[in-house]
Design an enzyme around this catalytic site. Structure first.
Site, PDB file in Angstrom:
ATOM      1  N   ASP A 210       0.824  -1.207   0.000  1.00  0.00           N
ATOM      2  CA  ASP A 210       0.000   0.000   0.000  1.00  0.00           C
ATOM      3  C   ASP A 210       0.863   1.264   0.000  1.00  0.00           C
ATOM      4  O   ASP A 210       1.888   1.314   0.681  1.00  0.00           O
ATOM      5  CB  ASP A 210      -0.846  -0.026   1.282  1.00  0.00           C
ATOM      6  N   GLU A 283       1.441  -0.760  -5.090  1.00  0.00           N
ATOM      7  CA  GLU A 283       0.477   0.291  -5.431  1.00  0.00           C
ATOM      8  C   GLU A 283       1.287   1.487  -5.908  1.00  0.00           C
ATOM      9  O   GLU A 283       1.755   2.295  -5.114  1.00  0.00           O
ATOM     10  CB  GLU A 283      -0.378   0.685  -4.222  1.00  0.00           C
TER      11      GLU A 283
HETATM   12  C1  NOJ Z   1      -4.275   3.308  -0.641  1.00  0.00           C
HETATM   13  C2  NOJ Z   1      -5.472   2.464  -0.343  1.00  0.00           C
HETATM   14  O1  NOJ Z   1      -5.845   1.769  -1.496  1.00  0.00           O
HETATM   15  C3  NOJ Z   1      -6.532   3.399   0.160  1.00  0.00           C
HETATM   16  O2  NOJ Z   1      -7.789   2.781   0.241  1.00  0.00           O
HETATM   17  C4  NOJ Z   1      -6.076   3.924   1.490  1.00  0.00           C
HETATM   18  O3  NOJ Z   1      -7.006   4.874   1.962  1.00  0.00           O
HETATM   19  C5  NOJ Z   1      -4.708   4.584   1.379  1.00  0.00           C
HETATM   20  N1  NOJ Z   1      -3.782   3.836   0.592  1.00  0.00           N
HETATM   21  C6  NOJ Z   1      -4.098   4.762   2.743  1.00  0.00           C
HETATM   22  O4  NOJ Z   1      -3.704   3.530   3.261  1.00  0.00           O
END
Ligand code: NOJ
Length: 563
Positions: A210, A283
């Site tokens: 993430d 991500e």
């Molecule tokens: C990316 C995640 O996909 C999202 O849902 C989240 O709010 C943020 N990162 C913070 O962790």
């Protein structure tokens, strides 16, 4: 047991399905999806043909950011079940050759995590340096001064939160309840290696990292630049703040060394559920293909196997030239690496909301699914894509659950719209729960649902399923090169998949609401006017005579093997 090459490389032509556990299947009637619900639906996922499921966070969490605020990385939130349920899910998934991928949130924890509770308790606590603490600008013994600089939370307003107990500010890229960890501290690295080991030993098939590009901030602490609009005035975002350029808080150099370090750690495990490698997905929202390329690392210091290609995903309009360019970049500029294509996730409006025209949405979703699944690489899809679930935004501020939507209302209504319960059937709560669903089931569930679409050979579900089957069975689709054809065409995107010793396969997708005819016999790849064997075409369309005359209806799709 050592892995065969096929097992080691399972992620290379894979279909990975993102499950938002809260919204997938509830089994205990509390209106919130759970792990047992996912286990119950494994046969469905198997039938669809997915290789892995990625679960957004299911760890204990105060759920301010619905799991992305983790208070314990080594357990399961009771809302979702227990560790025993988790082990059963992994085992049952394993029986069906489906891997379970966990979300790994390393940028921040919950403010209720023990580390942060310790950290904020006193300035000399051993955990103090696990987070990002700073004095305010102009702070004195009696005044907190101003936040250290102009950095903002991605979720609105200053990224600095004053903490009265120890009289310093802490940094949070996301919500106030999500303090950022300090990745300059080696103890933080060690902690996450152990957390990864904990889950790898339980047999997970990998991790999705993430917010990875947010791990480091510029040590200069300098203000970020303000983005100006075309009149030279600061651009104002949905929260009413000036839009900053992210230059000091995103994609800073230190991130690559950490990814490589975590990769080396993960490489020590071979996952006990499968004798094969686990995968590391990133991500990776990045500004260009060059930055994406770096996320794969180097032969000596490999990083992600599958950083997400958000370049293609978020073009957000059906522009043939843009798609051709970015898909060509994915093919030619990532070296020998596997692209990870995607179009959808729990943070963005669903496919129809970004690519649809309100009239041909079903066919447009076929177009997008085809690009996702008939291009070289691995594909990441989001639950409900396969049936055409629609973004359904809350109508009233009081119904909003995602805090972004509360802060940003009405300009930014948050992410609830793409997180509504999975639509299994046409019953009142769409087969998701017997209780009251945590987010309302959209009215569209009456017709847009698994049960109805499973019966209909022309449904979007049937389309996805067939595309996945082709991805797995057509030799040229396995790892065949992706070669653009008819490259001047501004209305139809066409490409060929080609692997030595196997028949070539051509794909054409019409990006317009008008019928189009393409001639691929004159394409750059120089294949003659040969005959075609249809593999898949938009329902109701005629078979083309030959490669030099493929007729496509509005947003029509054709896939055929060159004879
Ligand atoms: C990316 C995640 O996909 C999202 O849902 C989240 O709010 C943020 N990162 C913070 O962790």
């Amino acid at each position: 047991m050592s892995a065969t090459a096929g097992e080691r490389n399972w992620w290379k032509n894979a279909v990975i399905y993102e499950v938002y556990p809260r919204s997938f299947q509830d089994t205990n009637g509390d209106g919130i999806g759970d792990l047992n619900g996912i286990t119950e639906r494994l046969d469905y996922l198997k039938d669809l043909g997915v290789d892995a499921i990625w679960l957004t966070p299911v760890y204990p969490s105060p759920q301010v950011d619905f799991g992305y605020d983790i208070s314990n990385y080594r357990d399961i939130d009771p809302q979702y079940g227990t560790l025993a349920d988790f082990d059963r899910l992994v085992a049952e998934a394993g029986k069906r050759h489906i891997r379970v991928i966990m979300d790994m949130v390393m940028n921040h924890t919950s403010d209720r995590h023990e580390w942060f509770l310790q950290s904020r308790s006193s300035r000399d606590n051993p955990y103090r340096d696990w987070y990002m603490w700073h004095d305010g600008k102009g702070q004195t013994a009696t005044s907190k001064g101003e936040p250290p600089n102009n950095w903002q939370s991605l979720f609105g307003h200053s990224a600095w939160q004053w903490d009265e107990t120890t009289r310093q500010y802490y940094y949070h890229k996301f919500y106030i309840q999500q303090p950022d960890l300090n990745w300059h501290n080696p103890a933080v690295h060690e902690a996450f290696k152990q957390i990864m080991a904990f889950w790898l030993k339980r047999g997970v098939g990998g991790f999705r990292f993430d917010a990875i590009t947010a791990l480091f901030e510029d040590p200069s602490m300098a203000d970020e630049g303000v983005v100006l609009d075309k009149n030279g005035k600061p651009e104002i975002n949905a929260y009413g703040d000036p839009q900053l350029d992210d230059s000091k808080t995103d994609n800073q150099p230190g991130v690559h060394a950490v990814i490589a370090e975590m990769r080396a750690e993960a490489d020590k495990f071979d996952g006990s559920a499968f004798p094969g490698a686990r995968v590391m997905i990133g991500e990776t929202y990045l500004p260009n293909i060059g930055e994406l390329r770096k996320m794969y690392g180097t032969p000596r210091q490999p990083e992600f196997e599958l950083p997400m290609d958000t370049q293609v995903a978020f073009i957000n309009k059906l522009d043939v030239a843009a798609f051709r360019q970015r898909l060509t970049d994915a093919e030619l500029r990532l070296g020998t690496h596997t692209p990870l294509l995607l179009f959808d996730n729990h943070d963005n409006p669903r496919i129809a909301a970004r690519y649809g025209d309100g009239v041909h949405d079903m066919d447009i979703q076929r177009v997008i699914a085809t690009i996702l699944l008939a291009s070289r690489g691995s594909a990441l899809m989001y639950y409900g894509d396969e049936i055409g679930m629609k973004t359904t935004l809350p109508k009233r501020k009081e119904d909003v659950k995602d805090p972004i939507g509360i802060t940003g209302w009405p300009k930014e209504k948050g992410r609830d719209g793409e997180r509504t319960p999975m639509q299994w059937d046409g019953s009142a709560n769409a087969g998701f729960t017997t209780g009251t669903p945590w987010l309302q089931v959209p009215g569209s569930a009456e017709t847009v649902n698994v049960k109805a679409e499973e019966r209909d050979p022309d449904s979007l579900f049937a389309w996805y399923k067939e595309l996945i089957r082709l991805k797995k069975t057509v030799p040229a689709f396995e790892d065949g090169a992706n070669i653009m054809l008819d490259a001047e065409n501004t209305k139809v995107l066409s490409w060929m998949r080609q692997a030595p010793g196997t028949p070539q396969v051509v794909v054409s997708v019409n990006f317009t609401a008008q019928p189009q005819t393409v001639n691929l016999a004159i394409g750059g790849a120089g294949i003659g006017p040969r005959k075609l064997k249809t593999l898949l075409k938009t329902p109701g369309a005629a078979d083309p005579v030959a490669l030099n005359r493929i007729e496509l209806g509005p947003y029509g799709v054709y896939i055929g093997e060159v004879q």
